[in-house]
Design a protein around this motif. Structure first.
Motif, PDB file in Angstrom:
ATOM      1  N   ALA A  71       0.832  -1.210   0.000  1.00 61.14           N
ATOM      2  CA  ALA A  71       0.000   0.000   0.000  1.00 61.14           C
ATOM      3  C   ALA A  71       0.864   1.256   0.000  1.00 61.14           C
ATOM      4  N   TYR A  72       1.954   1.224   0.738  1.00 60.46           N
ATOM      5  CA  TYR A  72       2.808   2.407   0.840  1.00 60.46           C
ATOM      6  C   TYR A  72       3.551   2.689  -0.463  1.00 60.46           C
ATOM      7  N   TYR A  73       4.141   1.681  -1.070  1.00 61.58           N
ATOM      8  CA  TYR A  73       4.979   1.904  -2.251  1.00 61.58           C
ATOM      9  C   TYR A  73       4.250   1.745  -3.582  1.00 61.58           C
ATOM     10  N   LEU A  74       3.156   0.998  -3.607  1.00 65.77           N
ATOM     11  CA  LEU A  74       2.412   0.826  -4.858  1.00 65.77           C
ATOM     12  C   LEU A  74       1.114   1.611  -4.878  1.00 65.77           C
ATOM     13  N   GLY A  75       0.549   1.898  -3.699  1.00 68.73           N
ATOM     14  CA  GLY A  75      -0.739   2.574  -3.644  1.00 68.73           C
ATOM     15  C   GLY A  75      -1.800   1.701  -4.276  1.00 68.73           C
ATOM     16  N   GLU A  76      -2.566   2.266  -5.180  1.00 66.82           N
ATOM     17  CA  GLU A  76      -3.622   1.536  -5.885  1.00 66.82           C
ATOM     18  C   GLU A  76      -3.100   0.835  -7.139  1.00 66.82           C
ATOM     19  N   ALA A  77      -1.869   1.126  -7.516  1.00 72.81           N
ATOM     20  CA  ALA A  77      -1.314   0.573  -8.752  1.00 72.81           C
ATOM     21  C   ALA A  77      -1.029  -0.918  -8.614  1.00 72.81           C
ATOM     22  N   GLU A  78      -1.141  -1.604  -9.712  1.00 73.75           N
ATOM     23  CA  GLU A  78      -0.768  -3.011  -9.771  1.00 73.75           C
ATOM     24  C   GLU A  78       0.715  -3.063 -10.142  1.00 73.75           C
ATOM     25  N   GLY A  79       1.375  -4.098  -9.730  1.00 73.35           N
ATOM     26  CA  GLY A  79       2.773  -4.234 -10.114  1.00 73.35           C
ATOM     27  C   GLY A  79       3.547  -5.076  -9.128  1.00 73.35           C
ATOM     28  N   VAL A  80       4.806  -5.217  -9.410  1.00 69.27           N
ATOM     29  CA  VAL A  80       5.710  -5.991  -8.571  1.00 69.27           C
ATOM     30  C   VAL A  80       6.341  -5.043  -7.560  1.00 69.27           C
ATOM     31  N   LEU A  81       6.176  -5.338  -6.284  1.00 70.03           N
ATOM     32  CA  LEU A  81       6.685  -4.476  -5.229  1.00 70.03           C
ATOM     33  C   LEU A  81       8.187  -4.262  -5.351  1.00 70.03           C
ATOM     34  N   ALA A  82       8.942  -5.321  -5.589  1.00 72.98           N
ATOM     35  CA  ALA A  82      10.406  -5.191  -5.672  1.00 72.98           C
ATOM     36  C   ALA A  82      10.807  -4.214  -6.773  1.00 72.98           C
ATOM     37  N   ASP A  83      10.106  -4.229  -7.899  1.00 76.04           N
ATOM     38  CA  ASP A  83      10.426  -3.309  -8.993  1.00 76.04           C
ATOM     39  C   ASP A  83      10.158  -1.860  -8.586  1.00 76.04           C
ATOM     40  N   ALA A  84       9.017  -1.619  -7.962  1.00 74.57           N
ATOM     41  CA  ALA A  84       8.680  -0.262  -7.525  1.00 74.57           C
ATOM     42  C   ALA A  84       9.655   0.206  -6.445  1.00 74.57           C
ATOM     43  N   PHE A  85      10.007  -0.689  -5.540  1.00 73.70           N
ATOM     44  CA  PHE A  85      10.895  -0.307  -4.446  1.00 73.70           C
ATOM     45  C   PHE A  85      12.318  -0.031  -4.938  1.00 73.70           C
ATOM     46  N   MET A  86      12.729  -0.678  -6.033  1.00 74.76           N
ATOM     47  CA  MET A  86      14.080  -0.443  -6.559  1.00 74.76           C
ATOM     48  C   MET A  86      14.298   1.029  -6.893  1.00 74.76           C
ATOM     49  N   GLU A  87      13.255   1.716  -7.328  1.00 75.41           N
ATOM     50  CA  GLU A  87      13.396   3.146  -7.626  1.00 75.41           C
ATOM     51  C   GLU A  87      13.717   3.929  -6.351  1.00 75.41           C
ATOM     52  N   PHE A  88      13.057   3.590  -5.258  1.00 76.57           N
ATOM     53  CA  PHE A  88      13.337   4.262  -3.989  1.00 76.57           C
ATOM     54  C   PHE A  88      14.745   3.914  -3.504  1.00 76.57           C
ATOM     55  N   GLY A  89      15.126   2.656  -3.650  1.00 73.91           N
ATOM     56  CA  GLY A  89      16.477   2.237  -3.275  1.00 73.91           C
ATOM     57  C   GLY A  89      17.526   2.966  -4.090  1.00 73.91           C
ATOM     58  N   ASN A  90      17.265   3.134  -5.379  1.00 78.06           N
ATOM     59  CA  ASN A  90      18.196   3.840  -6.249  1.00 78.06           C
ATOM     60  C   ASN A  90      18.334   5.308  -5.832  1.00 78.06           C
ATOM     61  N   LEU A  91      17.228   5.933  -5.461  1.00 75.24           N
ATOM     62  CA  LEU A  91      17.275   7.319  -4.986  1.00 75.24           C
ATOM     63  C   LEU A  91      18.067   7.425  -3.682  1.00 75.24           C
ATOM     64  N   CYS A  92      17.876   6.460  -2.789  1.00 76.00           N
ATOM     65  CA  CYS A  92      18.584   6.449  -1.507  1.00 76.00           C
ATOM     66  C   CYS A  92      20.090   6.305  -1.740  1.00 76.00           C
ATOM     67  N   CYS A  93      20.468   5.348  -2.555  1.00 72.35           N
ATOM     68  CA  CYS A  93      21.880   5.127  -2.849  1.00 72.35           C
ATOM     69  C   CYS A  93      22.470   6.325  -3.595  1.00 72.35           C
ATOM     70  N   GLY A  94      21.699   6.918  -4.488  1.00 75.68           N
ATOM     71  CA  GLY A  94      22.160   8.102  -5.212  1.00 75.68           C
ATOM     72  C   GLY A  94      22.432   9.273  -4.286  1.00 75.68           C
ATOM     73  N   ALA A  95      21.593   9.448  -3.269  1.00 74.31           N
ATOM     74  CA  ALA A  95      21.810  10.511  -2.289  1.00 74.31           C
ATOM     75  C   ALA A  95      23.088  10.252  -1.500  1.00 74.31           C
ATOM     76  N   MET A  96      23.327   8.984  -1.150  1.00 75.54           N
ATOM     77  CA  MET A  96      24.568   8.636  -0.458  1.00 75.54           C
ATOM     78  C   MET A  96      25.761   8.930  -1.369  1.00 75.54           C
ATOM     79  N   ASN A  97      25.660   8.535  -2.616  1.00 74.55           N
ATOM     80  CA  ASN A  97      26.736   8.727  -3.590  1.00 74.55           C
ATOM     81  C   ASN A  97      27.073  10.212  -3.734  1.00 74.55           C
ATOM     82  N   GLN A  98      26.056  11.049  -3.838  1.00 73.30           N
ATOM     83  CA  GLN A  98      26.291  12.484  -4.001  1.00 73.30           C
ATOM     84  C   GLN A  98      27.035  13.063  -2.806  1.00 73.30           C
ATOM     85  N   HIS A  99      26.663  12.649  -1.607  1.00 70.44           N
ATOM     86  CA  HIS A  99      27.361  13.186  -0.434  1.00 70.44           C
ATOM     87  C   HIS A  99      28.793  12.653  -0.368  1.00 70.44           C
TER      88      HIS A  99
END
Length: 176
Positions: A71-99
């Motif tokens: 519910a938190y990461y997909l909302g009402e959308a259908e899809g694979v949770l791991a795929d949707a979460f990878m975008e958030f993981g990529n943003l998190c790692c990217g923020a670490m990389n930038q710092h």
């Protein structure tokens, strides 16, 4: 060997990135606590890496495919949770990389990929210089896990400045 200041710096950088990039709304809280190194908070793991000439950082984000997380990461959308979460993981790692680029100008970052969370038990085979796991609770309901594994090729110690709002990125694309 990773010095105590570098350990603290890596942890603070991870915490700041998680609090700003693993949430779907900036108003949502992300509580972080230490967890046993061999704990896996979920059946899936998203693996991201940041590499430099001095170190290799592996960030494993563990997710459960449960109702609250979907519910938190997909909302009402259908899809694979791991795929949707990878975008958030990529943003998190990217923020670490930038710092980290402020201290290590030769960084490279991988694309995220999903693994079974049982891979966590094999991290010790890498003979890491630093290995620590965390339990994350987002918006009071979503439980995630994070494991930070760092291997070095030489002694490493640095002090990362405190993150400020101005240093936080909006996730723009970087070309290498």
């Amino acid at each position: 060997m990773i010095g105590p200041q570098a350990q603290d710096s890596f942890e603070r950088i991870l915490f700041a990135a998680a609090r700003t990039r693993l949430v779907t709304d900036p108003q949502h809280a992300c509580e972080i606590a230490s967890a046993p190194d061999d704990s896996a908070e979920g059946e899936h793991a998203v693996l991201l890496t940041i590499s430099s000439m001095q170190f290799r950082l592996l960030l494993l984000l563990h997710i459960k495919d449960d109702e609250a997380t979907r519910a938190y990461y997909l909302g009402e959308a259908e899809g694979v949770l791991a795929d949707a979460f990878m975008e958030f993981g990529n943003l998190c790692c990217g923020a670490m990389n930038q710092h980290l680029l402020e201290y290590f100008p030769d960084l490279g970052m991988s694309t995220p990929y999903a693994l079974d969370s049982q891979c966590l038990h094999y991290l010790r085979e890498l003979k890491p210089d630093y290995l620590k796991s965390y339990a994350l609770t987002i918006d009071g309901a979503v439980r995630l896990g994070a494991t930070l594994c760092i291997c070095t090729s030489s002694p490493l110690d640095f002090v990362a400045d405190q993150l400020t709002e101005a240093q936080e990125s909006t996730g723009e694309l970087e070309l290498f």
